[in-house]
Structure formats: C-alpha cells, structure tokens
Enzyme design. Structure first.
Site, PDB file in Angstrom:
ATOM      1  N   LYS A   1      39.351  44.807  15.846  1.00  0.00           N
ATOM      2  CA  LYS A   1      40.818  44.712  15.880  1.00  0.00           C
ATOM      3  C   LYS A   1      41.402  45.619  14.809  1.00  0.00           C
ATOM      4  O   LYS A   1      40.822  45.769  13.725  1.00  0.00           O
ATOM      5  CB  LYS A   1      41.258  43.266  15.561  1.00  0.00           C
ATOM      6  CG  LYS A   1      42.665  42.955  15.990  1.00  0.00           C
ATOM      7  CD  LYS A   1      42.710  42.655  17.473  1.00  0.00           C
ATOM      8  CE  LYS A   1      44.110  42.544  18.014  1.00  0.00           C
ATOM      9  NZ  LYS A   1      44.094  42.318  19.467  1.00  0.00           N
TER      10      LYS A   1
ATOM     11  N   GLY B   1      56.392  37.915  34.658  1.00  0.00           N
ATOM     12  CA  GLY B   1      56.464  39.229  34.025  1.00  0.00           C
ATOM     13  C   GLY B   1      55.546  40.218  34.715  1.00  0.00           C
ATOM     14  O   GLY B   1      55.269  40.107  35.912  1.00  0.00           O
TER      15      GLY B   1
ATOM     16  N   VAL C   1      52.342  40.716  34.651  1.00  0.00           N
ATOM     17  CA  VAL C   1      51.163  40.130  35.278  1.00  0.00           C
ATOM     18  C   VAL C   1      51.589  39.051  36.278  1.00  0.00           C
ATOM     19  O   VAL C   1      51.115  39.031  37.419  1.00  0.00           O
ATOM     20  CB  VAL C   1      50.211  39.506  34.220  1.00  0.00           C
ATOM     21  CG1 VAL C   1      48.995  38.888  34.903  1.00  0.00           C
ATOM     22  CG2 VAL C   1      49.772  40.545  33.196  1.00  0.00           C
TER      23      VAL C   1
HETATM   24  N1  LIG Z   1      49.494  42.685  30.555  1.00  0.00           N
HETATM   25  C1  LIG Z   1      48.173  42.476  30.523  1.00  0.00           C
HETATM   26  O1  LIG Z   1      47.370  43.247  31.048  1.00  0.00           O
HETATM   27  C2  LIG Z   1      47.641  41.236  29.828  1.00  0.00           C
HETATM   28  C3  LIG Z   1      46.274  41.161  29.531  1.00  0.00           C
HETATM   29  C4  LIG Z   1      45.770  39.999  28.935  1.00  0.00           C
HETATM   30  C5  LIG Z   1      46.633  38.951  28.643  1.00  0.00           C
HETATM   31  N2  LIG Z   1      47.971  39.065  28.927  1.00  0.00           N
HETATM   32  C6  LIG Z   1      48.843  37.933  28.577  1.00  0.00           C
HETATM   33  O2  LIG Z   1      49.503  37.468  29.753  1.00  0.00           O
HETATM   34  C7  LIG Z   1      50.807  37.003  29.428  1.00  0.00           C
HETATM   35  C8  LIG Z   1      51.841  37.752  30.263  1.00  0.00           C
HETATM   36  O3  LIG Z   1      51.732  39.131  30.006  1.00  0.00           O
HETATM   37  P1  LIG Z   1      52.754  40.167  30.648  1.00  0.00           P
HETATM   38  O4  LIG Z   1      52.209  41.516  30.351  1.00  0.00           O
HETATM   39  O5  LIG Z   1      53.047  39.780  32.049  1.00  0.00           O
HETATM   40  O6  LIG Z   1      54.043  39.897  29.745  1.00  0.00           O
HETATM   41  P2  LIG Z   1      55.578  40.149  30.124  1.00  0.00           P
HETATM   42  O7  LIG Z   1      56.304  40.185  28.826  1.00  0.00           O
HETATM   43  O8  LIG Z   1      55.729  41.267  31.085  1.00  0.00           O
HETATM   44  O9  LIG Z   1      55.987  38.811  30.918  1.00  0.00           O
HETATM   45  C9  LIG Z   1      56.166  37.567  30.317  1.00  0.00           C
HETATM   46  C10 LIG Z   1      57.188  36.817  31.183  1.00  0.00           C
HETATM   47  O10 LIG Z   1      57.246  35.458  30.717  1.00  0.00           O
HETATM   48  C11 LIG Z   1      58.613  35.071  30.659  1.00  0.00           C
HETATM   49  N3  LIG Z   1      58.705  33.975  29.686  1.00  0.00           N
HETATM   50  C12 LIG Z   1      58.732  34.047  28.341  1.00  0.00           C
HETATM   51  N4  LIG Z   1      58.802  32.818  27.811  1.00  0.00           N
HETATM   52  C13 LIG Z   1      58.819  31.951  28.844  1.00  0.00           C
HETATM   53  C14 LIG Z   1      58.867  30.541  28.940  1.00  0.00           C
HETATM   54  N5  LIG Z   1      58.926  29.768  27.861  1.00  0.00           N
HETATM   55  N6  LIG Z   1      58.864  29.995  30.182  1.00  0.00           N
HETATM   56  C15 LIG Z   1      58.807  30.760  31.286  1.00  0.00           C
HETATM   57  N7  LIG Z   1      58.750  32.112  31.245  1.00  0.00           N
HETATM   58  C16 LIG Z   1      58.769  32.692  30.050  1.00  0.00           C
HETATM   59  C17 LIG Z   1      59.359  36.330  30.280  1.00  0.00           C
HETATM   60  O11 LIG Z   1      60.736  36.243  30.636  1.00  0.00           O
HETATM   61  C18 LIG Z   1      58.604  37.384  31.104  1.00  0.00           C
HETATM   62  O12 LIG Z   1      59.135  37.520  32.404  1.00  0.00           O
HETATM   63  C19 LIG Z   1      50.969  37.207  27.920  1.00  0.00           C
HETATM   64  O13 LIG Z   1      50.580  36.030  27.259  1.00  0.00           O
HETATM   65  C20 LIG Z   1      49.965  38.317  27.628  1.00  0.00           C
HETATM   66  O14 LIG Z   1      49.533  38.273  26.282  1.00  0.00           O
HETATM   67  C21 LIG Z   1      48.482  40.168  29.523  1.00  0.00           C
END
Ligand SMILES: NC(=O)c1ccc[n+]([C@@H]2O[C@H](COP(=O)([O-])OP(=O)(O)OC[C@H]3O[C@@H](n4cnc5c(N)ncnc54)[C@H](O)[C@@H]3O)[C@@H](O)[C@H]2O)c1
Length: 353
Positions: free
Chosen positions: A74, A180, A182
């Site tokens: 990291k 979001g 994902v």
């Molecule tokens: N993007 C990746 O490839 C990836 C990989 C591993 C893990 N993750 C994890 O997956 C999760 C989502 O990632 P992402 O890239 O889609 O993020 P993103 O920021 O695009 O989407 C997150 C979504 O969650 C919503 N949100 C926030 N707080 C909320 C709540 N309390 N209740 C309901 N909705 C809420 C936001 O409005 C947003 O639409 C995160 O925890 C991220 O760390 C993502």
C-alpha cells in the site's frame, strides 16, 4: 513489544512535494506486492503509516484468496490538515510517489485508491512501469468497475447455489444498496438475469435508472432491512453494525462495498443469526484480478475474464469449508490465505500468528 509483520516499509519526505510518502510492502511471498495509492488527510502522518500497515496486510489476504500470484502492499501520502493540493502540488507528489515505487525495484506496484484516479496512475506510469489500472488510452486496462460488477455477480451465483441449490439468479430477491459505478452495472446484470430487484441510493437521481431496470426503489434503510434472499452492499463501508444485525431480514449478504463490517465481531453476530456473510474483499476482487492479469501478468482479456468469473468457485469453496468446519466464511477466508501463503515455495519466514 509487537514485531513488524511487513517485509519493508519505506517512509520518505517527497523531495518535490515535501509531503510524507509511505510505501508498505507486507508480503511478496506469492509474487510482486500490489495495493492502491491513497491520498488522504491525516492529523498526523503516523496515522497514515498505521493505515498503510493495515491496508497492505489486507491486500496480502485479498490476493491470496483470489489466487493471484501477488502479495500485499500500500502507498499512503499523508496530507496535513489545511494543506492545499493544487495541480502543481498534485503533480509533484505523484512524481514523488513514482520515484519511491521505482526505488523498490519491482517489489511493489501501485494502483488507484481513495484520492487517486486511473489518470494519476498514467502520471505515475511515466516514471515507473510498476503501476496498474491506467486508462486504456495509456495502455492500461481502464475502469475497474465492470470487472468488479462481474466478479460480484459470480459471487452471488455461488451464494444462490448455497441458498437455493441453483446458480441461476432468476427470481432471486436481492436488495442492492448503492447504485454507483459498480452498483448500477451489477443491477443491470442482475436485471438481465431476471432477478427480483430492490434498489436504493442516497442520490435520488438514480431512481430513473432503477425504473428503467424494472427494479423497486426503496430508501437505503428499507433496502438494508428488507425481507430478501441476498443483501448486496455496494455503497460505502461500515454498513453492518451491531445495531443493524438484529433488524436484518436477509438470508445472506454479499456485495462489493469495502469494509462492510463496522467491527470484526459483526461477522460472528451474523453467523449466530444464521446469515451468510461473504467477506467483501473476496466479493470485490474482480477489479483488481482483471487489472493485474492484464497489466502486470500481461495475459489476454479472455484470461482476465475467466479469472474474474472464478470468484464463483472461490466463494463456493469458502462456503463449503465454513459449513464443514463450523466456522464463518470470514474465518474460512483467513485460513485459506494463511494456507496459500505458507504453501508458497518462496516462503522462507516463519508463519506469523
Ligand atoms: N470501483 C471498483 O472497481 C471497486 C473495487 C472494489 C471495491 N469497490 C467498493 O465498492 C463500493 C462502490 O464503489 P463504486 O466505485 O461503485 O463507488 P461510487 O462512488 O461510484 O458509488 C457509490 C454509490 O453509493 C451511493 N451511496 C453512498 N452512501 C450511501 C448510503 N448510505 N446509502 C445508499 N447509497 C449510498 C452513492 O450515492 C453512489 O451512487 C465502494 O465501497 C468501493 O470501495 C469498488
């Protein structure tokens, strides 16, 4: 006094930025250590060091359980409170990060994390090849969200198999919290498969997408505690607290959101309630599997896709082990990581307890 569990930790003041750059290499037993570059504000840089030590160890487990030939590392750049990060300063610190990683001679490669983007990886890539998740136009594998969504779908198939004896998700009742990058992709995949979807997001603008998918829109609180087969956390971490557990009405929980458990003991509480919780770091590994397979292991996209889909077998194996050994899937995952690390031919250090 506790011992250092990490192979090496490099802490330097970036010569251009003047900011503390911390790179923790937890393990390279299974191969090059990998882990994202976090740019975050800390009251004290030592708090950034604590994060780097913890998150790099978590990456070792994530890679080992995913079956990757990589270890955990990291990078943390600890930004002091009140420090301004304009474009020139950002460039300076990314160059500092790149030189620090280059000085490790390939022991560690970085990718995006909180505070950094694929475009930042392209900047780091100008000074070192030990970087992944660069944008496609810079020779990288691009956005990791589609692979994270596919990997989550694979995990959900294994959970469905466990609950209903079939990997098909048709008619399975799922509640998705967070639409979001994902979550929305995953919702589309699930809708195509004929799943019975309840979705939610704090951002009401996402409701239109929910209607297009034929899903039922709910508030995040309703979605969290609704009567469904599988709860899919896809927003922020810490959603599963000791207070929430008694109110849950799902049979299983599996989603990509990082750090879903407010405290590690919540895994035991879920287990006692008979709710199957698949560790988030197993479910969400698709993005990193895809990027590493293509960018660091130089394998074709089909291989990357296959490895992402193999998350289904990983999760199925963990659920079987958990059942046979009467442990939680979280404990089964920790044990699998330990076995893989100790079985590694390059394992020259005594196993840590
Ligand atoms: N993007 C990746 O490839 C990836 C990989 C591993 C893990 N993750 C994890 O997956 C999760 C989502 O990632 P992402 O890239 O889609 O993020 P993103 O920021 O695009 O989407 C997150 C979504 O969650 C919503 N949100 C926030 N707080 C909320 C709540 N309390 N209740 C309901 N909705 C809420 C936001 O409005 C947003 O639409 C995160 O925890 C991220 O760390 C993502």
């Amino acid at each position: 006094m506790s011992t250092l569990d990490h192979e090496q930790v490099l802490i330097r003041t970036g010569p251009r930025s003047g900011l503390p750059v911390i790179v923790a290499v937890h393990s390279s037993k299974l191969g090059q250590a990998v882990g994202g570059c976090r740019l975050w504000r800390y009251a004290d840089w030592r708090d950034g060091l604590t994060d780097a030590l913890r998150l790099s160890a978590a990456m070792t487990a994530k890679c080992a359980v995913a079956g990757l030939a990589n270890g955990g590392g990291k990078t943390v750049v600890a930004i002091p409170p009140g420090a301004e990060l304009d474009a020139a300063m950002r460039r300076a610190l990314l160059d500092d990060v790149a030189d620090t990683i280059a000085s490790l001679d390939g022991a560690y490669a970085t990718g995006p994390d909180v505070g950094t983007t694929p475009e930042d990886m392209a900047v780091i890539g100008e000074r070192t090849p030990h970087v992944f998740c660069k944008p496609i136009q810079h020779g990288g594998s691009g956005d990791s969200s589609p692979a994270t969504a596919s990997g989550t779908l694979a995990a959900l198939r294994a959970v469905s198999q466990r609950l209903h004896g079939t990997r098909a998700l048709t008619g399975v009742r799922l509640s998705l919290v967070g639409l979001g990058s994902v979550g929305l992709r995953l919702a589309r995949l699930l809708a195509e498969e004929g799943a019975d979807l309840l979705v939610s997001d704090i951002d009401h603008a996402k409701q239109a997408a929910s209607e297009e998918l034929g899903a039922t829109w709910a508030s995040p609180e309703q979605a969290l505690t609704s009567d469904v087969d599988i709860l899919v956390p896809a927003a922020l971490g810490g959603i599963l607290t000791e207070d929430v557990v008694p109110r849950l009405r799902c049979a299983a929980i599996a989603g990509p959101a990082n750090n879903q458990l407010a405290t590690p003991t919540v895994a035991d509480l879920l287990h006692r309630r008979g709710i199957v919780w698949v560790p988030d770091y197993v479910v969400s590994a698709g993005g990193v599997i895809h990027a590493l397979t293509m960018e660091l292991h130089h394998q074709p996209p089909d291989d990357a896709r296959e490895r992402v889909e193999a998350i289904e077998h990983t999760v199925a194996g963990l659920l079987d082990t958990a059942e046979h050994q009467q442990v939680t899937p979280a404990q089964a995952a920790t044990e699998l990581a330990r076995l893989r690390l100790n079985a590694s031919p390059s394992n020259s250090r005594p196993a840590s307890s």
